[in-house]
Design an enzyme around this catalytic site. Structure first.
Site, PDB file in Angstrom:
ATOM      1  CD  GLU A 310      -2.973  -1.180   2.255  1.00 31.49           C
ATOM      2  OE1 GLU A 310      -2.708  -0.650   3.345  1.00 31.49           O
ATOM      3  OE2 GLU A 310      -4.078  -1.696   1.975  1.00 31.49           O
ATOM      4  CG  ASP A 384      -7.604  -5.376   4.897  1.00 37.40           C
ATOM      5  OD1 ASP A 384      -7.141  -5.644   6.012  1.00 37.40           O
ATOM      6  OD2 ASP A 384      -7.600  -4.233   4.414  1.00 37.40           O
ATOM      7  CD  GLU A 412      -9.912  -1.278   8.199  1.00 33.71           C
ATOM      8  OE1 GLU A 412      -9.032  -1.881   8.833  1.00 33.71           O
ATOM      9  OE2 GLU A 412      -9.721  -0.782   7.075  1.00 33.71           O
TER      10      GLU A 412
HETATM   11  C1  BDP Z   1      -6.225  -2.189   6.123  1.00 35.06           C
HETATM   12  C2  BDP Z   1      -6.506  -0.814   6.621  1.00 35.06           C
HETATM   13  C3  BDP Z   1      -5.349   0.131   6.485  1.00 35.06           C
HETATM   14  C4  BDP Z   1      -4.095  -0.534   7.048  1.00 35.06           C
HETATM   15  C5  BDP Z   1      -3.855  -1.852   6.351  1.00 35.06           C
HETATM   16  C6  BDP Z   1      -2.700  -2.642   6.923  1.00 35.06           C
HETATM   17  O1  BDP Z   1      -7.619  -0.291   5.921  1.00 35.06           O
HETATM   18  O2  BDP Z   1      -5.679   1.308   7.164  1.00 35.06           O
HETATM   19  O3  BDP Z   1      -2.997   0.299   6.907  1.00 35.06           O
HETATM   20  O4  BDP Z   1      -4.976  -2.673   6.501  1.00 35.06           O
HETATM   21  O5  BDP Z   1      -2.962  -3.610   7.616  1.00 35.06           O
HETATM   22  O6  BDP Z   1      -7.146  -3.020   6.746  1.00 35.06           O
HETATM   23  O7  BDP Z   1      -1.547  -2.310   6.709  1.00 35.06           O
END
Ligand code: BDP
Length: 721
Positions: A310, A384, A412
């Site tokens: 990401e 996720d 989340e």
């Molecule tokens: C996702 C989240 C994000 C996190 C990412 C992670 O939306 O904010 O940074 O995972 O785990 O669930 O790195």
């Protein structure tokens, strides 16, 4: 908190006896979490009477155990035990290690096999008197034993004829705080970060001690203070000094601090031109940084790293591998006994492959090449933290590498802090899943606790749901997820129902007429969220960015795998992501028996149906209904469950203090509204593809699809930034 307790105790003393019987008379705000230590009823307090305590307190860790027992027993029994050095009466509690307590040494207990953190609690006789001993090899084991003893008292269990031996099955049991230095908590729904960086290191908020107590009470032994998406500043001298101060508060409670490390820190705060892990100057920089940290914090735990994921920097920016990156950091902390937790949550910008497959593809080739002090940290599922995911195919696929479990405690994707969703059944489902890596019975729990492949370095991480809200977690019931996570990290084979029972008794009431319905309601609550958000294996259908509310229509934008349409693939023929051999073939990443089961429409469990298959709308389900009808019914079933939770909770008014009862009641009302919204919006959207009528008796969505699509929430909490 303790001022509040003293005030409450004073108020209690002045209350007429009749009022004392009514829990609703005493307001509570949830700050005390499960360590409330409110007076036990007469029968239980008589049975739990501890007139005297023989406990050394010559180190801060010993003091922590003694103080907790004085406070806890004092609260539960109404009088603090007398502190004694010699056992001169029946009923004394004796604690310590053979080194700290001559009384314990004299008992010649069998402490071998308990390790550094284990303990035993046993009914014994000392000098002709009945006593209870809490003994361990190290002070931290004594503290854990003290909390266990208090739990027995709090939950109304018998304290006679005790013979308990406990030691953790997992070595590293950490919280991951996704907290930024500006106190914003990514995916946090309980207010700002509890780390008051600006006032640290001078002001040590008493909350830090209470945080440590709560964590130690459930066996958590580490905390990663900063977000995985971190700025390099966390590693500057100014912030390291603040971290040192926090480490000092946590140390007596057996909690080590860890930091998330930004891979490009050598450039950003080190003045180097590169962060290439094979560059000698970069390696020297990290070694020097590790030396600097350990000079301040000799028991620093190590680093957590999110790399090449990401948009975060990482070794691949220099053509190097995850192993190159992890091993460089591992080398820097190894001389000090530190570890590296290297996250496997990766999916690349360039890679057009099914996102669910990418972590496996990237990591499996490096099995066996990670340094001894590296753990690869894997989310429970391959996408996720969705309300339901099949277990991550990496579990069982990297036998030579210790794999750490990463669970998300903050909700989340399960309704933020307002929805009541007890997550332990979800954790348990993941831990009990059978990878078949070494034949049947190769559960994820055995991968995580190291027994499957004989790893001694083992770990579990939970993304914290903690913030400055008075009740810590944003809602009273979300404390249960923090609690259950700790208990499962200690023992991945523990049962979510038993954990809920303990939690309810400690947090609210030991009255069976209260405990039974509340535990039942909790146990089904996560399934309800699955039903009203993502039934039958659907996933990733939430609002864009903030992830609040339904967004099955989300499409377009920077990358396909950040949209909903990528995951549900609804069209006029059917719905679901084909990950079978005829589709993305993600099933092939599982061991053969699992791949066969998931890959075949006839054998895939219905809860994963649309995760693995694109299924015609008229497909016959086990119930005999068509897929479309079943989908609609599941949405409604989720809403109905929330309605039933409201009824249950309303019926319990008077059995719990009015302050907490009211907040839970109002949150359940919000949950019902939002569950209904999820159901209506999802049905309105998917019906444009299925073009089928709703099953008989199912109410049509009250608004048009355009209405649901038009809703905007620019200030929803917890967004990444
Ligand atoms: C996702 C989240 C994000 C996190 C990412 C992670 O939306 O904010 O940074 O995972 O785990 O669930 O790195």
């Amino acid at each position: 908190m303790w001022c509040r307790c003293i005030a409450a105790a004073a108020a209690l003393a002045m209350l007429p006896v009749a009022l004392l019987a009514s829990p609703s008379a005493l307001a509570e705000d949830g700050y005390d979490v499960w360590l409330r230590y409110r007076p036990l009823d007469q029968a239980h307090s008589a049975a739990a009477a501890v007139p005297a305590l023989a406990a050394p307190a010559s180190t801060p860790a010993q003091g922590a155990a003694r103080d907790e027992l004085l406070r806890g027993l004092g609260g539960l029994l109404g009088t603090r035990p007398a502190l004694i050095e010699k056992v001169d009466r029946d009923g004394a509690l004796v604690l310590g290690t053979p080194a700290s307590s001559p009384l314990v040494a004299g008992l010649e207990l069998d402490l071998a096999g308990l390790g550094e953190e284990g303990y035993l609690i046993r009914s014994v006789r000392i000098g002709g008197h009945a006593a209870t001993v809490i003994a361990a090899n190290q002070d931290i084991g004594v503290l854990y034993g003290a909390f266990h003893f208090l739990r027995l008292a709090q939950t109304g269990q018998s304290l006679s004829s005790l013979d308990l031996r406990e030691s953790p099955k997992v070595k590293i049991r950490v919280l991951n705080h996704w907290d930024n230095l500006d106190r914003h908590v990514e995916r946090g729904y309980a207010g700002e970060s509890i780390w008051d960086w600006h006032r640290l290191p001078d002001w040590l908020d008493p909350r830090y001690t209470d945080y440590a107590r709560a964590n130690a009470s459930i066996g958590i032994n580490g905390t990663v203070l900063n977000n995985v998406n971190t700025s390099a500043q966390a590693l500057t001298p100014m912030y390291l000094d603040k971290t040192r101060a926090l480490a000092g508060v946590f140390r007596p409670y057996g909690i080590k601090v860890y930091l998330s490390a930004r891979f490009s820190a050598p450039i950003e705060i080190g003045g180097l031109k590169t962060a290439d892990p094979l560059d000698p100057a970069v390696r020297r920089w990290w070694k020097a940084k590790a030396d600097e940290i350990y000079a301040l914090i000799p028991d620093f735990g190590g680093f957590l790293v999110k790399a090449n994921s990401e948009g975060q920097p990482g070794p691949q920016d220099y053509g190097r591998s995850h192993a190159d990156g992890a091993n460089m950091l591992a080398e820097a902390v190894a001389p000090h006994g530190g570890i590296v937790m290297w996250r496997a949550f990766v999916y690349s910008h360039e890679e057009p492959d099914d996102r669910a497959k990418q972590a496996y593809t990237e990591f499996v080739p490096y099995d066996g090449t990670f340094a001894d002090n590296v753990l690869v940290q894997v989310k429970n599922g391959a996408i996720d933290f969705q309300p339901r995911e099949p277990f991550h195919p990496l579990f069982g696929a990297m036998p030579k590498t210790p794999l750490m479990m990463e669970f998300q405690i903050t909700k989340e994707y399960l309704g933020f802090a307002t929805h009541l969703a007890y997550l332990a059944p979800m954790y348990e489902e993941a831990l009990r899943a059978d990878t078949h890596a070494r034949g049947p019975g190769s559960t994820v729990a055995k991968v995580v606790d190291g027994t499957l492949e004989g790893h001694a370095l083992t770990g579990m991480a939970g993304v914290a749901n903690i913030g400055v809200d008075r009740n810590w977690s944003g809602s009273h019931f979300d404390q249960a997820n923090w609690y259950a996570y700790g208990r499962l990290a200690w023992d991945p084979d523990a049962g979510s129902r038993e954990i809920a029972q303990d939690w309810v008794r400690m947090t609210f009431s030991t009255d069976p007429a209260f405990v039974a319905p509340v535990v039942d309601m909790m146990m089904g609550s996560r399934e309800a969220v699955v039903d009203y958000m993502t039934p039958l294996g659907l996933h990733h259908l939430m609002g864009r960015g903030h992830h609040y509310g339904p967004g099955p229509w989300v499409a377009g934008g920077p990358r396909a795998d950040w949209t909903s349409v990528y995951y549900h693939r609804a069209d006029r023929n059917g719905i679901g992501f084909d990950r079978s051999a005829g589709g993305s073939d993600a099933v092939a990443q599982y061991a053969a028996p699992v791949a066969r089961q998931f890959g075949d429409l006839a054998t895939v469990p219905e809860e994963f149906l649309l995760w693995f298959h694109h299924v015609p709308w008229d497909h016959r389900m086990a119930s005999g209904r068509t897929l479309w009808d079943e989908l609609v019914l599941r949405y409604g079933r989720g809403v109905d469950y929330v309605k039933s939770m409201r009824r249950t909770w309303d019926g319990l008014a008077g059995q719990v203090d009015a302050e907490r009862h009211r907040q839970v009641a109002v949150f359940l009302a919000i949950q019902e509204k939002e569950a209904q919204w999820w159901r209506d919006a999802s049905i309105a959207y998917f019906q444009t593809f299925s073009k089928r009528p709703l099953p008989k008796g199912e109410a049509p969505p009250p608004h048009t699809l355009e209405y649901y699509e038009s809703l905007q929430f620019p200030f929803a909490p917890g967004d990444g930034k």
